[in-house]
Scaffold this active site. Structure first.
Site, mmCIF file in Angstrom:
data_model
loop_
_atom_site.group_PDB
_atom_site.id
_atom_site.type_symbol
_atom_site.label_atom_id
_atom_site.label_comp_id
_atom_site.label_asym_id
_atom_site.label_seq_id
_atom_site.Cartn_x
_atom_site.Cartn_y
_atom_site.Cartn_z
ATOM 1 N N CYS A 147 42.711 39.438 32.127
ATOM 2 C CA CYS A 147 43.567 40.360 32.905
ATOM 3 C C CYS A 147 44.803 39.680 33.480
ATOM 4 O O CYS A 147 45.709 40.352 33.971
ATOM 5 C CB CYS A 147 42.761 41.003 34.022
ATOM 6 S SG CYS A 147 41.395 41.991 33.399
ATOM 7 N N HIS A 154 47.387 43.493 39.817
ATOM 8 C CA HIS A 154 46.493 43.912 38.734
ATOM 9 C C HIS A 154 45.675 45.109 39.222
ATOM 10 O O HIS A 154 45.186 45.111 40.355
ATOM 11 C CB HIS A 154 45.575 42.737 38.365
ATOM 12 C CG HIS A 154 44.511 43.104 37.384
ATOM 13 N ND1 HIS A 154 44.774 43.823 36.233
ATOM 14 C CD2 HIS A 154 43.169 42.857 37.374
ATOM 15 C CE1 HIS A 154 43.646 43.994 35.568
ATOM 16 N NE2 HIS A 154 42.670 43.430 36.236
ATOM 17 N N ASN A 167 41.713 50.286 34.642
ATOM 18 C CA ASN A 167 42.004 48.869 34.388
ATOM 19 C C ASN A 167 42.245 48.679 32.892
ATOM 20 O O ASN A 167 41.310 48.764 32.094
ATOM 21 C CB ASN A 167 40.819 48.024 34.872
ATOM 22 C CG ASN A 167 41.035 46.532 34.679
ATOM 23 O OD1 ASN A 167 41.952 46.111 33.992
ATOM 24 N ND2 ASN A 167 40.156 45.735 35.272
#
Ligand code: UT7
Length: 362
Positions: free
Chosen positions: A117, A257, A287
Protein backbone atom coordinates in the site's frame (compact mmCIF):
# COMPACT_ATOMS: atom_id res chain seq x y z
CA UNK A 1 20.78 26.12 -14.94
CA UNK A 2 18.98 25.98 -11.59
CA UNK A 3 18.07 22.98 -9.52
CA UNK A 4 15.70 20.55 -11.27
CA UNK A 5 12.54 19.64 -9.41
CA UNK A 6 9.93 17.01 -10.31
CA UNK A 7 6.38 18.31 -10.34
CA UNK A 8 3.00 16.72 -11.04
CA UNK A 9 1.37 18.32 -14.09
CA UNK A 10 -1.72 16.13 -14.53
CA UNK A 11 -3.73 13.28 -13.01
CA UNK A 12 -5.73 10.49 -14.66
CA UNK A 13 -7.84 7.78 -13.08
CA UNK A 14 -10.20 4.94 -13.70
CA UNK A 15 -12.46 2.77 -11.57
CA UNK A 16 -14.56 -0.20 -12.69
CA UNK A 17 -18.28 0.27 -13.29
CA UNK A 18 -19.48 -2.47 -10.94
CA UNK A 19 -20.24 -1.20 -7.43
CA UNK A 20 -20.34 -3.70 -4.58
CA UNK A 21 -22.25 -2.10 -1.69
CA UNK A 22 -22.48 -3.18 1.93
CA UNK A 23 -25.90 -4.65 1.38
CA UNK A 24 -24.53 -7.06 -1.21
CA UNK A 25 -21.46 -7.67 0.98
CA UNK A 26 -23.84 -8.80 3.75
CA UNK A 27 -25.14 -11.53 1.45
CA UNK A 28 -21.59 -12.80 0.86
CA UNK A 29 -20.28 -12.88 4.47
CA UNK A 30 -21.80 -12.44 7.92
CA UNK A 31 -21.52 -8.65 8.24
CA UNK A 32 -23.62 -5.50 8.15
CA UNK A 33 -23.56 -1.97 6.78
CA UNK A 34 -23.47 -0.65 10.38
CA UNK A 35 -20.37 -2.66 11.32
CA UNK A 36 -18.46 -1.82 8.15
CA UNK A 37 -19.31 1.89 8.35
CA UNK A 38 -18.46 2.14 12.02
CA UNK A 39 -15.26 0.07 12.04
CA UNK A 40 -13.86 0.84 8.54
CA UNK A 41 -15.87 3.67 6.93
CA UNK A 42 -16.52 1.96 3.57
CA UNK A 43 -19.97 2.14 1.99
CA UNK A 44 -19.23 0.96 -1.55
CA UNK A 45 -16.26 -0.33 -3.54
CA UNK A 46 -15.63 -0.73 -7.27
CA UNK A 47 -14.96 -4.26 -8.50
CA UNK A 48 -13.42 -5.22 -11.84
CA UNK A 49 -15.51 -7.98 -13.37
CA UNK A 50 -14.13 -10.13 -16.21
CA UNK A 51 -16.84 -8.90 -18.59
CA UNK A 52 -15.40 -5.37 -18.25
CA UNK A 53 -11.71 -6.22 -18.24
CA UNK A 54 -8.99 -8.09 -16.43
CA UNK A 55 -5.78 -7.23 -14.66
CA UNK A 56 -4.26 -4.13 -13.16
CA UNK A 57 -2.78 -3.12 -16.54
CA UNK A 58 -6.32 -2.80 -17.91
CA UNK A 59 -7.22 -0.18 -15.29
CA UNK A 60 -3.87 1.60 -15.47
CA UNK A 61 -4.00 1.78 -19.26
CA UNK A 62 -7.40 3.50 -19.01
CA UNK A 63 -6.02 5.94 -16.42
CA UNK A 64 -2.90 6.77 -18.49
CA UNK A 65 -4.97 7.20 -21.66
CA UNK A 66 -7.17 9.69 -19.81
CA UNK A 67 -4.09 11.52 -18.52
CA UNK A 68 -2.59 11.81 -22.01
CA UNK A 69 -5.89 12.93 -23.58
CA UNK A 70 -6.52 15.46 -20.85
CA UNK A 71 -3.06 17.04 -20.76
CA UNK A 72 -2.48 16.84 -24.50
CA UNK A 73 1.06 15.62 -23.87
CA UNK A 74 2.70 13.89 -26.85
CA UNK A 75 2.85 10.14 -26.01
CA UNK A 76 6.26 9.97 -27.74
CA UNK A 77 7.65 12.40 -25.15
CA UNK A 78 7.07 10.03 -22.21
CA UNK A 79 10.44 8.77 -20.96
CA UNK A 80 9.26 6.21 -18.40
CA UNK A 81 6.27 4.53 -16.78
CA UNK A 82 6.43 3.21 -13.22
CA UNK A 83 3.58 0.93 -12.14
CA UNK A 84 3.16 0.67 -8.38
CA UNK A 85 1.07 -2.40 -7.66
CA UNK A 86 1.05 -5.71 -5.82
CA UNK A 87 -1.48 -7.28 -8.18
CA UNK A 88 0.68 -7.57 -11.29
CA UNK A 89 -1.10 -9.03 -14.30
CA UNK A 90 1.69 -11.66 -14.47
CA UNK A 91 4.94 -12.41 -12.65
CA UNK A 92 6.38 -11.29 -15.97
CA UNK A 93 6.24 -9.37 -18.23
CA UNK A 94 5.77 -6.31 -16.07
CA UNK A 95 2.53 -4.39 -15.79
CA UNK A 96 4.40 -1.27 -16.94
CA UNK A 97 5.48 -3.03 -20.14
CA UNK A 98 1.85 -3.95 -20.89
CA UNK A 99 0.72 -0.34 -20.39
CA UNK A 100 3.53 0.95 -22.63
CA UNK A 101 2.58 -1.61 -25.30
CA UNK A 102 -1.16 -0.88 -25.06
CA UNK A 103 -0.60 2.85 -25.56
CA UNK A 104 2.34 2.56 -27.95
CA UNK A 105 4.61 4.82 -25.86
CA UNK A 106 7.52 4.44 -28.27
CA UNK A 107 10.24 6.17 -26.27
CA UNK A 108 9.40 4.97 -22.78
CA UNK A 109 11.05 2.38 -20.57
CA UNK A 110 9.19 1.12 -17.54
CA UNK A 111 9.08 -1.17 -14.56
CA UNK A 112 6.85 -2.31 -11.70
CA UNK A 113 7.41 -1.31 -8.11
CA UNK A 114 6.06 -3.42 -5.26
CA UNK A 115 5.79 -1.84 -1.83
CA UNK A 116 2.19 -2.91 -1.12
CA UNK A 117 0.00 0.00 0.00
CA UNK A 118 3.02 2.34 0.20
CA UNK A 119 3.87 1.65 -3.47
CA UNK A 120 2.75 4.97 -4.91
CA UNK A 121 4.74 6.92 -2.33
CA UNK A 122 7.90 4.98 -3.20
CA UNK A 123 7.19 5.30 -6.95
CA UNK A 124 6.87 9.09 -6.80
CA UNK A 125 10.29 9.21 -5.13
CA UNK A 126 11.72 6.98 -7.87
CA UNK A 127 10.21 9.16 -10.60
CA UNK A 128 11.58 12.29 -8.95
CA UNK A 129 15.06 10.70 -8.84
CA UNK A 130 14.89 9.91 -12.57
CA UNK A 131 13.84 13.46 -13.33
CA UNK A 132 16.22 15.22 -10.94
CA UNK A 133 19.12 13.24 -12.46
CA UNK A 134 18.56 15.42 -15.54
CA UNK A 135 18.35 12.38 -17.83
CA UNK A 136 14.55 12.06 -17.98
CA UNK A 137 11.93 14.77 -18.35
CA UNK A 138 8.53 13.11 -18.28
CA UNK A 139 7.64 10.12 -16.13
CA UNK A 140 4.19 8.64 -15.59
CA UNK A 141 3.64 7.14 -12.15
CA UNK A 142 0.72 4.72 -11.87
CA UNK A 143 -0.74 3.36 -8.64
CA UNK A 144 -3.49 0.83 -8.51
CA UNK A 145 -4.55 -2.63 -7.59
CA UNK A 146 -6.99 -5.29 -8.64
CA UNK A 147 -7.54 -6.17 -5.00
CA UNK A 148 -10.61 -8.31 -5.68
CA UNK A 149 -8.27 -10.76 -7.47
CA UNK A 150 -6.67 -11.61 -4.12
CA UNK A 151 -9.49 -10.93 -1.67
CA UNK A 152 -10.91 -13.91 0.18
CA UNK A 153 -14.68 -13.46 0.00
CA UNK A 154 -15.06 -16.10 2.71
CA UNK A 155 -13.16 -13.98 5.25
CA UNK A 156 -15.28 -11.21 6.75
CA UNK A 157 -12.22 -9.75 8.48
CA UNK A 158 -10.71 -8.65 5.18
CA UNK A 159 -13.20 -8.70 2.30
CA UNK A 160 -15.18 -5.53 3.16
CA UNK A 161 -11.97 -3.47 3.18
CA UNK A 162 -10.78 -3.72 -0.41
CA UNK A 163 -11.78 -2.32 -3.80
CA UNK A 164 -10.33 -2.05 -7.32
CA UNK A 165 -9.09 1.05 -9.13
CA UNK A 166 -6.07 2.82 -10.57
CA UNK A 167 -4.85 6.34 -11.16
CA UNK A 168 -1.69 7.99 -12.41
CA UNK A 169 0.20 11.26 -12.43
CA UNK A 170 2.51 12.86 -14.96
CA UNK A 171 5.71 14.11 -13.34
CA UNK A 172 7.83 16.60 -15.25
CA UNK A 173 11.06 18.51 -14.79
CA UNK A 174 10.83 22.13 -13.67
CA UNK A 175 13.18 24.76 -12.31
CA UNK A 176 10.41 26.34 -10.26
CA UNK A 177 10.33 25.75 -6.49
CA UNK A 178 7.40 23.33 -6.74
CA UNK A 179 7.01 19.55 -6.85
CA UNK A 180 8.28 16.75 -4.64
CA UNK A 181 10.39 18.46 -1.98
CA UNK A 182 11.15 15.75 0.58
CA UNK A 183 10.41 12.11 1.38
CA UNK A 184 10.80 10.00 4.49
CA UNK A 185 10.42 6.34 3.47
CA UNK A 186 10.84 3.29 5.67
CA UNK A 187 10.66 -0.54 5.75
CA UNK A 188 11.09 -2.63 8.89
CA UNK A 189 10.78 -6.09 7.32
CA UNK A 190 8.91 -7.34 10.38
CA UNK A 191 5.36 -7.29 9.08
CA UNK A 192 5.10 -10.71 7.38
CA UNK A 193 3.17 -12.44 10.18
CA UNK A 194 0.51 -9.75 10.25
CA UNK A 195 0.01 -9.07 6.55
CA UNK A 196 0.89 -11.28 3.58
CA UNK A 197 -0.15 -13.57 0.77
CA UNK A 198 1.34 -16.94 1.72
CA UNK A 199 1.63 -18.69 -1.66
CA UNK A 200 2.18 -18.06 -5.34
CA UNK A 201 5.75 -16.80 -5.16
CA UNK A 202 9.07 -18.65 -5.19
CA UNK A 203 8.95 -19.44 -1.45
CA UNK A 204 5.74 -21.38 -1.84
CA UNK A 205 4.82 -22.15 -5.41
CA UNK A 206 1.20 -22.61 -6.45
CA UNK A 207 -0.05 -26.16 -6.00
CA UNK A 208 -3.33 -27.98 -5.46
CA UNK A 209 -2.67 -27.73 -1.72
CA UNK A 210 -2.10 -23.96 -1.73
CA UNK A 211 -5.33 -23.48 -3.66
CA UNK A 212 -7.27 -25.83 -1.36
CA UNK A 213 -5.87 -24.03 1.69
CA UNK A 214 -6.85 -20.65 0.19
CA UNK A 215 -3.30 -19.32 0.45
CA UNK A 216 -3.52 -17.08 -2.62
CA UNK A 217 -5.47 -14.39 -0.79
CA UNK A 218 -4.65 -11.47 1.51
CA UNK A 219 -4.07 -12.59 5.09
CA UNK A 220 -4.28 -9.76 7.61
CA UNK A 221 -4.31 -9.52 11.38
CA UNK A 222 -6.28 -6.33 11.43
CA UNK A 223 -5.70 -5.11 14.98
CA UNK A 224 -1.92 -5.41 14.84
CA UNK A 225 -1.77 -3.73 11.43
CA UNK A 226 -4.08 -0.99 12.63
CA UNK A 227 -1.76 -0.09 15.53
CA UNK A 228 1.35 -0.01 13.33
CA UNK A 229 -0.45 2.01 10.65
CA UNK A 230 -1.61 4.71 13.06
CA UNK A 231 1.74 5.04 14.83
CA UNK A 232 4.02 4.80 11.80
CA UNK A 233 2.02 7.06 9.49
CA UNK A 234 1.57 9.67 12.25
CA UNK A 235 5.29 9.60 13.12
CA UNK A 236 6.22 9.90 9.44
CA UNK A 237 3.92 12.90 8.97
CA UNK A 238 5.37 14.61 12.04
CA UNK A 239 8.93 13.91 10.83
CA UNK A 240 8.33 15.33 7.37
CA UNK A 241 6.48 18.32 8.85
CA UNK A 242 9.29 19.14 11.27
CA UNK A 243 11.94 18.78 8.57
CA UNK A 244 10.14 21.24 6.31
CA UNK A 245 8.67 23.80 8.72
CA UNK A 246 5.13 22.55 8.22
CA UNK A 247 2.36 22.71 10.78
CA UNK A 248 -1.42 22.66 11.07
CA UNK A 249 -1.63 26.29 9.94
CA UNK A 250 0.30 26.01 6.69
CA UNK A 251 -0.46 22.48 5.45
CA UNK A 252 -3.14 22.65 2.77
CA UNK A 253 -3.83 18.93 2.41
CA UNK A 254 -2.97 15.65 4.06
CA UNK A 255 -3.38 12.75 1.62
CA UNK A 256 -3.42 9.57 3.70
CA UNK A 257 -3.61 5.97 2.54
CA UNK A 258 -7.29 5.02 2.62
CA UNK A 259 -7.15 1.92 4.83
CA UNK A 260 -9.63 2.82 7.54
CA UNK A 261 -11.37 6.11 8.22
CA UNK A 262 -10.39 5.82 11.90
CA UNK A 263 -6.70 5.61 10.90
CA UNK A 264 -7.04 8.68 8.66
CA UNK A 265 -8.67 10.69 11.46
CA UNK A 266 -6.01 9.63 13.96
CA UNK A 267 -3.20 10.74 11.63
CA UNK A 268 -4.87 14.13 11.04
CA UNK A 269 -5.42 14.61 14.80
CA UNK A 270 -1.74 13.91 15.52
CA UNK A 271 -0.58 16.88 13.42
CA UNK A 272 -3.65 18.90 14.40
CA UNK A 273 -4.94 19.41 10.85
CA UNK A 274 -8.74 19.67 10.65
CA UNK A 275 -10.52 16.99 8.69
CA UNK A 276 -11.58 19.36 5.90
CA UNK A 277 -7.89 19.48 4.94
CA UNK A 278 -7.68 15.68 4.69
CA UNK A 279 -8.48 13.94 1.40
CA UNK A 280 -10.89 11.10 2.06
CA UNK A 281 -12.60 8.86 -0.48
CA UNK A 282 -12.58 5.54 1.38
CA UNK A 283 -16.38 5.64 1.68
CA UNK A 284 -16.87 4.98 -2.05
CA UNK A 285 -13.42 3.69 -3.13
CA UNK A 286 -12.42 1.44 -0.18
CA UNK A 287 -8.77 0.40 0.10
CA UNK A 288 -7.32 0.11 -3.42
CA UNK A 289 -3.80 -0.42 -2.01
CA UNK A 290 -1.33 1.40 -4.30
CA UNK A 291 -4.29 3.21 -5.85
CA UNK A 292 -5.47 5.18 -2.84
CA UNK A 293 -3.16 8.22 -3.03
CA UNK A 294 -3.46 8.93 -6.79
CA UNK A 295 -7.22 8.24 -6.72
CA UNK A 296 -7.51 10.92 -4.01
CA UNK A 297 -5.59 13.36 -6.24
CA UNK A 298 -7.78 12.42 -9.19
CA UNK A 299 -10.95 13.22 -7.30
CA UNK A 300 -9.72 16.33 -5.49
CA UNK A 301 -7.80 17.77 -8.46
CA UNK A 302 -10.30 20.61 -9.19
CA UNK A 303 -9.81 21.90 -5.62
CA UNK A 304 -5.99 21.98 -5.83
CA UNK A 305 -4.15 25.25 -6.34
CA UNK A 306 -0.61 26.10 -7.31
CA UNK A 307 1.46 26.44 -4.14
CA UNK A 308 -0.69 24.12 -2.01
CA UNK A 309 1.43 22.33 0.58
CA UNK A 310 0.59 18.65 0.55
CA UNK A 311 1.75 15.80 2.79
CA UNK A 312 1.20 12.27 1.50
CA UNK A 313 1.42 9.31 3.84
CA UNK A 314 0.93 5.55 3.43
CA UNK A 315 1.45 2.25 5.19
CA UNK A 316 1.48 -1.29 3.84
CA UNK A 317 2.72 -4.88 4.01
CA UNK A 318 6.37 -5.35 4.84
CA UNK A 319 5.88 -3.19 6.83
CA UNK A 320 6.46 -0.31 4.43
CA UNK A 321 5.50 3.27 5.19
CA UNK A 322 6.46 6.88 4.91
CA UNK A 323 5.46 10.45 4.12
CA UNK A 324 6.30 12.90 1.34
CA UNK A 325 6.02 16.65 1.08
CA UNK A 326 4.96 18.23 -2.20
CA UNK A 327 4.26 21.77 -3.32
CA UNK A 328 1.47 21.50 -5.88
CA UNK A 329 2.32 22.90 -9.31
CA UNK A 330 -0.93 23.97 -11.05
CA UNK A 331 -4.50 25.12 -10.53
CA UNK A 332 -6.57 21.96 -10.86
CA UNK A 333 -9.56 24.00 -11.99
CA UNK A 334 -7.92 24.25 -15.42
CA UNK A 335 -9.03 20.66 -16.01
CA UNK A 336 -12.49 21.12 -14.47
CA UNK A 337 -14.30 20.87 -17.80
CA UNK A 338 -12.43 17.76 -18.90
CA UNK A 339 -14.91 14.91 -19.30
CA UNK A 340 -13.56 12.13 -17.14
CA UNK A 341 -14.85 8.59 -17.39
CA UNK A 342 -15.92 9.13 -13.81
CA UNK A 343 -18.89 11.06 -15.14
CA UNK A 344 -20.23 7.99 -16.84
CA UNK A 345 -23.89 7.24 -16.51
CA UNK A 346 -25.02 5.79 -13.25
CA UNK A 347 -22.07 7.14 -11.29
CA UNK A 348 -22.13 10.19 -9.10
CA UNK A 349 -20.83 13.32 -10.84
CA UNK A 350 -17.77 15.07 -9.50
CA UNK A 351 -19.86 18.16 -8.57
CA UNK A 352 -22.34 16.04 -6.65
CA UNK A 353 -19.51 14.29 -4.91
CA UNK A 354 -17.82 17.52 -3.78
CA UNK A 355 -21.15 18.92 -2.60
CA UNK A 356 -21.66 15.76 -0.57
CA UNK A 357 -18.11 15.84 0.73
CA UNK A 358 -18.28 19.50 1.80
CA UNK A 359 -21.60 18.89 3.59
CA UNK A 360 -20.13 15.89 5.39
CA UNK A 361 -17.19 18.01 6.50
CA UNK A 362 -19.29 20.86 7.91
O1 UT7 B 1 -3.80 -1.28 3.69
C1 UT7 B 1 -2.83 -1.96 4.44
C2 UT7 B 1 -2.95 -1.59 5.83
N1 UT7 B 1 -4.18 -2.11 6.39
C3 UT7 B 1 -4.76 -1.48 7.38
O2 UT7 B 1 -4.32 -0.42 7.76
C4 UT7 B 1 -5.95 -2.13 8.04
C5 UT7 B 1 -5.82 -2.01 9.53
N2 UT7 B 1 -6.86 -2.69 10.28
C6 UT7 B 1 -8.15 -2.29 10.31
O3 UT7 B 1 -8.54 -1.38 9.60
C7 UT7 B 1 -9.09 -2.93 11.30
O4 UT7 B 1 -8.35 -3.66 12.25
C8 UT7 B 1 -10.14 -3.87 10.65
C9 UT7 B 1 -11.11 -3.05 9.86
C10 UT7 B 1 -9.43 -4.88 9.75
C11 UT7 B 1 -10.92 -4.62 11.73
O5 UT7 B 1 -11.51 -3.72 12.65
P1 UT7 B 1 -11.33 -3.92 14.24
O6 UT7 B 1 -12.12 -2.89 14.88
O7 UT7 B 1 -9.85 -3.96 14.49
O8 UT7 B 1 -12.00 -5.31 14.47
P2 UT7 B 1 -11.39 -6.63 15.13
O9 UT7 B 1 -10.54 -7.33 14.13
O10 UT7 B 1 -10.79 -6.28 16.45
O11 UT7 B 1 -12.69 -7.47 15.38
C12 UT7 B 1 -13.72 -7.04 16.29
C13 UT7 B 1 -14.90 -7.97 16.19
C14 UT7 B 1 -14.51 -9.44 16.19
O12 UT7 B 1 -15.52 -10.14 16.92
P3 UT7 B 1 -15.16 -10.68 18.40
O13 UT7 B 1 -14.00 -11.60 18.21
O14 UT7 B 1 -14.84 -9.45 19.18
O15 UT7 B 1 -16.45 -11.33 18.79
C15 UT7 B 1 -14.61 -9.84 14.73
O16 UT7 B 1 -14.94 -11.19 14.55
O17 UT7 B 1 -15.58 -7.74 14.94
C16 UT7 B 1 -15.73 -8.96 14.26
N3 UT7 B 1 -15.69 -8.70 12.83
C17 UT7 B 1 -16.78 -8.41 12.10
N4 UT7 B 1 -18.07 -8.27 12.42
C18 UT7 B 1 -18.93 -7.95 11.44
C19 UT7 B 1 -14.60 -8.72 12.02
N5 UT7 B 1 -14.97 -8.42 10.75
C20 UT7 B 1 -16.32 -8.23 10.78
C21 UT7 B 1 -17.26 -7.89 9.81
N6 UT7 B 1 -18.55 -7.76 10.18
N7 UT7 B 1 -16.92 -7.68 8.53
Amino acid sequence: MGRINAVITGVGGWVPTYILDNEEMSTIVDTSDEWIMERIGVKTRHILKPEEGTGTSFMMTKAVKQLLDKTGVDPDSIDAVIAATCTFDYHFPSTASLIIGNLDLKNAFGFDLEAACAGFLYAMEQAASLICSGRHKRVIVCGGDHMSSMTNYQDRNTCPIFGDGAACVLMEATEEEVGLIDSYLRVDGKGYDNLHMAAGGSARMPSHETVDERLHFVYQEGRAVFKHAVTDMSDAVVTIAQRNGLNKDNVTWIVPHQANVRIESAVARRIGVSEDHVMINIDHMANTSSGTLPLCLWEYEPLLKKGDKIIFTAFGAGFTWGASYMIWGYDGSKFADTPAEFYKEGMISREEWYAKRRKAQQ
